[in-house]
Enzyme design. Structure first.
Site, PDB file in Angstrom:
ATOM      1  N   GLU A   1       0.810  -1.221   0.000  1.00  9.54           N
ATOM      2  CA  GLU A   1       0.000   0.000   0.000  1.00  9.54           C
ATOM      3  C   GLU A   1       0.844   1.271   0.000  1.00  9.54           C
ATOM      4  O   GLU A   1       0.335   2.364  -0.276  1.00  9.54           O
ATOM      5  CB  GLU A   1      -0.926   0.021   1.225  1.00  9.54           C
ATOM      6  CG  GLU A   1      -2.045  -1.003   1.200  1.00  9.54           C
ATOM      7  CD  GLU A   1      -3.208  -0.575   0.328  1.00  9.54           C
ATOM      8  OE1 GLU A   1      -3.178   0.556  -0.205  1.00  9.54           O
ATOM      9  OE2 GLU A   1      -4.137  -1.378   0.153  1.00  9.54           O
TER      10      GLU A   1
ATOM     11  N   GLU B   1       7.741 -21.780   6.876  1.00 11.65           N
ATOM     12  CA  GLU B   1       8.246 -20.878   7.914  1.00 11.65           C
ATOM     13  C   GLU B   1       9.538 -21.407   8.539  1.00 11.65           C
ATOM     14  O   GLU B   1      10.233 -20.678   9.245  1.00 11.65           O
ATOM     15  CB  GLU B   1       7.195 -20.632   8.988  1.00 11.65           C
ATOM     16  CG  GLU B   1       6.874 -21.816   9.869  1.00 11.65           C
ATOM     17  CD  GLU B   1       5.895 -21.443  10.972  1.00 11.65           C
ATOM     18  OE1 GLU B   1       6.138 -21.854  12.113  1.00 11.65           O
ATOM     19  OE2 GLU B   1       4.910 -20.732  10.691  1.00 11.65           O
TER      20      GLU B   1
END
Length: 295
Positions: free
Chosen positions: A81, A112
């Site tokens: 953004e 992960e």
């Protein structure tokens, strides 16, 4: 070793699956609200982390967002953004998500633990850079390895975790502990912990923009107006700041090639586009300081 708070049972967990769905919905909503409230306690540390991020942008460094799983999605959403909202240049942003950003609906859980790729993706870390590392547990191997690499490179580490005393927070220059209550669904950290992480990430990037002078009276004056909605917003911002009519705002935006800060300065003071850019360079892009200059 005590069980991490993010893995503990919620005090409303017993018999949860036997209650009416409307009751469960209320428990879930209250869980989200309780998680959001803990961010207030971390506000000073979040502000410090945001100042470090602003220093990185000013110095021409790179912000590296690092996380896995749902924390990775939160971090990626914030990073993606920043270009459209505050015109942070793509060259100054990186997203490192364990296993890469998903392109479909599946997100493998074993990624992960996969730290090997970090050796290649973080080789160019410098002292100008900042890593924003996010892990609910504070012990995710991928995120920890990135933070350790950043420490060795002398980069600044802003860390977000939901367990006090976790390894990730111990490595950080700016440890942001979001001590959220146990999840209503134990271990489902995309819920309460994720909500708190999203708030903290949004605060970090927005406070960074404030520090960089990209916010004026609550308006995003460094917005990239590249669609109909944003062009209309840019006109509205220029009109409000300069106290001019729409035609004058549109003319100023044309002179400034759609950039809000110089357009507001042109409309408010009548200076040329070249002069507006010169003043903004001298004030390091701070519109309020530029407007105070007048000429």
């Amino acid at each position: 070793m005590p069980r991490p708070r993010t893995e503990a049972l919620h005090d409303m967990a017993e018999g949860l699956d036997m209650r009416p769905l409307a009751d469960v919905a209320g428990v879930l909503a209250r869980g989200q609200i309780a998680a959001a409230e803990v961010v207030l306690a971390a506000a000073p540390t979040i502000a410090d982390g945001a100042a470090a991020m602003a220093n990185t942008i000013r110095a021409g460094g790179v912000l590296h967002y690092v996380a896995a799983g749902s924390s990775g999605l939160m971090a990626a959403a914030d990073a993606q953004e920043l270009g459209g909202t505050f015109s942070i240049q793509p060259a100054q942003l990186r997203i490192h998500m364990a296993g890469g950003l998903p392109t479909g609906v599946e997100m493998p859980g074993d990624t992960e633990d996969a730290t090997e790729s970090l050796q290649d993706t973080l080789t160019d870390l410098s002292t100008r850079d900042t890593i924003i590392a996010v892990s609910a547990s504070g012990s995710t191997p991928y995120t920890l390895a990135a933070a350790q690499t950043a420490r060795s490179a002398g980069a600044t580490i802003v860390a977000i975790a939901n367990n006090t005393g976790s390894a990730l927070l111990e490595l950080a220059d700016h440890p942001i502990c979001l001590a959220t209550p146990p999840e209503v669904i134990s271990g489902s950290t995309r819920m309460g912990a994720g909500t708190a992480q999203k708030i903290a990430l949004n605060m970090l990037s927005t406070l960074m923009a404030v520090e960089l002078g990209h916010v004026h009276d609550g308006m995003m004056v460094n917005v990239r107006a590249d669609n109909i909605k944003l062009r209309a917003r840019a006109r509205s911002i220029v009109r409000r700041i300069a106290n001019v009519e729409q035609t004058a705002a549109e003319t100023a935006l044309e002179m400034a090639q759609g950039e809000v800060k110089p357009a507001a300065l042109i409309a408010a003071t009548g200076v040329s586009a070249d002069k507006a850019y010169e003043i903004l360079r001298e004030t390091e892009g701070n519109l309020r300081a530029a407007l105070a200059r007048k000429t």
